[in-house]
Design an enzyme around this catalytic site. Sequence first.
Site, PDB file in Angstrom:
ATOM      1  N   GLY A   1      38.989  35.513  40.892  1.00 13.88           N
ATOM      2  CA  GLY A   1      39.604  36.750  40.447  1.00 13.88           C
ATOM      3  C   GLY A   1      38.894  37.297  39.226  1.00 13.88           C
ATOM      4  CB  SER A   2      38.220  40.668  37.954  1.00 14.22           C
ATOM      5  OG  SER A   2      37.132  40.868  38.832  1.00 14.22           O
ATOM      6  N   GLY A   3      39.122  39.286  35.443  1.00 12.11           N
ATOM      7  CA  GLY A   3      40.015  39.071  34.315  1.00 12.11           C
ATOM      8  C   GLY A   3      39.682  37.817  33.525  1.00 12.11           C
ATOM      9  CG  HIS A   4      39.306  34.506  35.127  1.00 16.85           C
ATOM     10  ND1 HIS A   4      40.551  34.308  34.585  1.00 16.85           N
ATOM     11  CD2 HIS A   4      39.470  34.461  36.476  1.00 16.85           C
ATOM     12  CE1 HIS A   4      41.434  34.155  35.571  1.00 16.85           C
ATOM     13  NE2 HIS A   4      40.805  34.259  36.731  1.00 16.85           N
TER      14      HIS A   4
ATOM     15  CE  LYS B   1      38.266  30.383  38.410  1.00 24.56           C
ATOM     16  NZ  LYS B   1      37.347  31.239  39.210  1.00 24.56           N
TER      17      LYS B   1
ATOM     18  CG  ASP C   1      39.955  31.166  43.609  1.00 24.81           C
ATOM     19  OD1 ASP C   1      41.145  31.459  43.355  1.00 24.81           O
ATOM     20  OD2 ASP C   1      38.991  31.689  43.029  1.00 24.81           O
TER      21      ASP C   1
ATOM     22  CG  HIS D   1      45.055  32.862  37.425  1.00 26.23           C
ATOM     23  ND1 HIS D   1      44.609  31.577  37.461  1.00 26.23           N
ATOM     24  CD2 HIS D   1      44.121  33.610  38.079  1.00 26.23           C
ATOM     25  CE1 HIS D   1      43.463  31.525  38.119  1.00 26.23           C
ATOM     26  NE2 HIS D   1      43.132  32.737  38.497  1.00 26.23           N
TER      27      HIS D   1
END
Lengths: 208, 208, 330, 330
Positions: free
Chosen positions: C53-56, C104, C109, C218
């Site tokens: 996911g994005s945001g990391h 991950k 995922d 998350h």
Amino acid sequence: MDAAFFTAWIDEIARAVTAGRERLTRLDAAIGDADHGANLDRGFTAVREALAAKPPATPGAVLTLAGTTLIRKVGGASGPLYGTALRQMGAALGSAPEVTAGELAAALEAGVAGVRKLGGAEEGDKTMVDALAPAARALTAAVAGGLKDGEALAAARAAAEEGARTAVPLQARKGRASYLGERSAGHEDPGAASTVLILTALHTTATR
Amino acid sequence: MDAAFFTAWIDEIARAVTAGRERLTRLDAAIGDADHGANLDRGFTAVREALAAKPPATPGAVLTLAGTTLIRKVGGASGPLYGTALRQMGAALGSAPEVTAGELAAALEAGVAGVRKLGGAEEGDKTMVDALAPAARALTAAVAGGLKDGEALAAARAAAEEGARTAVPLQARKGRASYLGERSAGHEDPGAASTVLILTALHTTATR
Amino acid sequence: MKKLINTAESMVTDALAGMAAAHPGLRVDAGNRVVYRRSAPERGKVGLVSGGGSGHEPLHGGFVGYGMLDAACPGEVFTSPVPDQVIEATKGVDGGAGVLHIVKNYTGDVLNFEMAAELCAEERLEVATVLVNDDVAVKDSLYTAGRRGTGATVFVEKIAGALAEAGASLAEVAKVGEEVNARSRSFGVALTSCTVPAAGKPTFELEESEIELGIGIHGEPGRTRAPAAPARDLARAAVDALHDDMPLSGDTLVMVNGMGGTPLIELYVVYAEVAARLREKGATPARSLVGNYITSLDMQGFSVTVCRLTDELTRLWDAPVETPALRWGR
Amino acid sequence: MKKLINTAESMVTDALAGMAAAHPGLRVDAGNRVVYRRSAPERGKVGLVSGGGSGHEPLHGGFVGYGMLDAACPGEVFTSPVPDQVIEATKGVDGGAGVLHIVKNYTGDVLNFEMAAELCAEERLEVATVLVNDDVAVKDSLYTAGRRGTGATVFVEKIAGALAEAGASLAEVAKVGEEVNARSRSFGVALTSCTVPAAGKPTFELEESEIELGIGIHGEPGRTRAPAAPARDLARAAVDALHDDMPLSGDTLVMVNGMGGTPLIELYVVYAEVAARLREKGATPARSLVGNYITSLDMQGFSVTVCRLTDELTRLWDAPVETPALRWGR
Ligand SMILES: Nc1ncnc2c1ncn2[C@@H]1O[C@H](COP(=O)(O)OP(=O)(O)O)[C@@H](O)[C@H]1O
Ligand SMILES: Nc1ncnc2c1ncn2[C@@H]1O[C@H](COP(=O)(O)OP(=O)(O)O)[C@@H](O)[C@H]1O
Ligand SMILES: [Mg+2]
Ligand SMILES: [Mg+2]
Ligand SMILES: [Mg+2]
Ligand SMILES: [Mg+2]
């Protein structure tokens, strides 16, 4: 007024600054960077420790050590400015073991001149000078007018208060508050407010 | 039930998911990562577009395309899981132009089996399976019991609702909510909640 | 919610445009949502693909480049990428020596990368997978989806990338990735929640005096809520949680990672305490990272990841790397 | 207020301990509060000293190392260092070729560095000063303390550092620093205030739908308060403010800097818009930095700094640098 008197003044400033720390910080948050309370609290605590560690013998030495300590411990704008003010006062008082109110007035004028020179602020620029300069003038005038020490110092305190109040509606032209332009108007300058604390402490010390 | 019926079902899911998006996200925020609403909204909007772009001719083709689109557009856990469910249903329905409630029931069982196999969750693990599996069972039983289509689908919907409700006090053992351990108990599973929306949409479509 | 975005929907695409503009060493396929190193595919080299996911950020796109990843697949915020992206990336970096997927351990995922790997296998692409699961806050048991993959991902990507760069085989690169994962543990602490743009409000609410212990990346709530405490106590709690799970000794690689909204000055405060606590446990912080490496949007907090080094791992860690977020030796 | 600190009073000291532990290339004199590169003083090289209040990390300590600063003097949070620190640092980096002070234009910084420079001169240390004043939100007039020094500080430190490394004289190094400053402009936007630890609460309050335009790096309120807007509009407003002050053209070095609490993904969104707007203005974003370089504690927001490059400045920017926060070429 002897070395003990000036040491007591510093003690009283330190107490007042610790008590007023939050207020000074709040004023600085409004038009600056929210550190004026912490700066002066750290500074005058250090001054008190320095004086206790090696009590100076003369009023001049007390103020010189106080000023040097502020310069060495505070940083920011107020550290060098108040430090310079106290060092100039100390220099003006020389090595006399006791000083009169007249000598103190002259020293305060010297302190104001030092701040002016270093920071380049004039009265009306909404800085500590707006409280310091009228206080020095008032003290000089009161002594010239023959007022007793306590009354003269009350006049100086009142002039500082009045100066700080007068600066509230002004737009700052020096220091951080100047970055706000018109938005600085309507706020009390934190340095002017701390000058009031310092002059109040002087009066309190003299009338105790 | 023909291709148009299944296309209408997808439309109704898309509408319900958009309307329920915030609620699904809120449920996912409590025990997950706050994206379930956005995921399904994005997914079913894409499915609707895919079906509109190239309307499939059979129920099986509609569900297969829907499932493939979810897998291609959603990501996360729910994308592959719902995608697989729909693809398995599509495969089970084959290329028949019309399907009966009995065939739909068998297809739903196949869809549940696909989710179970892919995700490894059992009933009671507090996932979408807790709503999906009872719904499939109820539909099969209702059809076997001779209920009319609308009533059979109402039973499936009710079973999904009941399954989602029953899972509320449970502790999650699959998916993100399992990381919370005991703190997952007492919350409704977002996937179970979206399964209820999907079964409700099926009933709505059939009784409209 | 105030964010520096145009719309929540376009955020990932817009950020990819920014990465493309900022980093000439990257090639960004905006349509397929894959970030490649410009030189991909490299003939004869094992390709490394990661994603999530994005945001990391900077994970994973910021770790694409020489000595680390060949491609990254960013999903929507906190949503794993879809199989298409992974397939595209795998094909795009395949230089004939096979491709390693670094995944991950989250259901989403795992499922999406698995589907992609299956489809790649059908097309005769050789793919191996390393699953990262280093977070000690989650017990790896029948009652969970297994441990989460968090900070160790950075270590796995760096060290496996270095070995791939040195010309090792897919099996060797996968093996070192697994070794790094097996020797690494993480623990995270949140002072605040994050706000997922599409959700528009904080994922959870904390009181002024509360923190979450054992958080992931998350914005999910942690294992326990606790009263706020000095950095020293939090750093100790984190190191102790790692040590309880895997006794720490010898040379270690230590990351004090910011969750995205934490100032660097605070991370240094934490690092001082973490390093001191590690020494008390008998471990040596031989290598370190302090900064934002695997974040959770605007969350305030930190995570600690420790890897027990071997000489070989230290050598691979020290090997040159040239990516937007990690660079040395060139 | 929740912060990863032990106490507000010990924050700067504690963070220095963390820097010392994390970066073997640095030598931290905790007593005097000076961060040196380990090799200081370097014989025959002009020494570079900067400093300022803490809370702007990685500035300045994170820029100490090969090709950039020789020493940094961190003051208390948002409070310039005291002269003693600067004197100590100046002596500690003097390799016989003189020392350059890089000073951000704030009354406090200017006064304290001036006092230090005077005392250094009395001790026959050759000192030159570059004053950085790049922030276009403040007009440089009789009615202000002059423009603030913000993002250009990073450029000045990097480029002057590269020239010093190449063996240039103090006058030459000072001159290039001044040139970089003269060719650079910055503008900042805040979505939230920061919280000074010693103050314990946010410096200012913003509504959910309000932002501050024209902020500095000390959490001071900006010039104007405005409604929140998409990243595109904010990026344009920033670039336009720079362009209005100094027409932009040709190759530029562009920094999109996070204020400390802003996620990297958002900074990339902003960078995409900034780069696009620069091109519309006829300028080329030839080099870039996207990340947290000169921060304001936990403030959310960004600043844009643009420097009009010359071939010489580009060459110096590209020269190797090895510091905790900026590293390439070694
Ligand atoms: N040039 C100047 N001349 C006189 N006083 C000044 C000047 N600049 C700032 N000051 C005073 O310093 C005060 C701020 O002190 P402080 O907050 O401790 O330092 P800083 O502004 O560096 O954070 C202001 O309120 C103002 O009274
Ligand atoms: N292993 C699994 N088997 C079945 N359903 C699962 C499994 N893991 C997660 N789910 C379902 O997926 C839902 C979450 O979907 P979503 O939020 O879209 O994905 P993610 O968890 O990747 O953010 C959960 O509420 C749960 O119902
Ligand atoms: Mg201040
Ligand atoms: Mg989710
Ligand atoms: Mg998700
Ligand atoms: Mg200050």
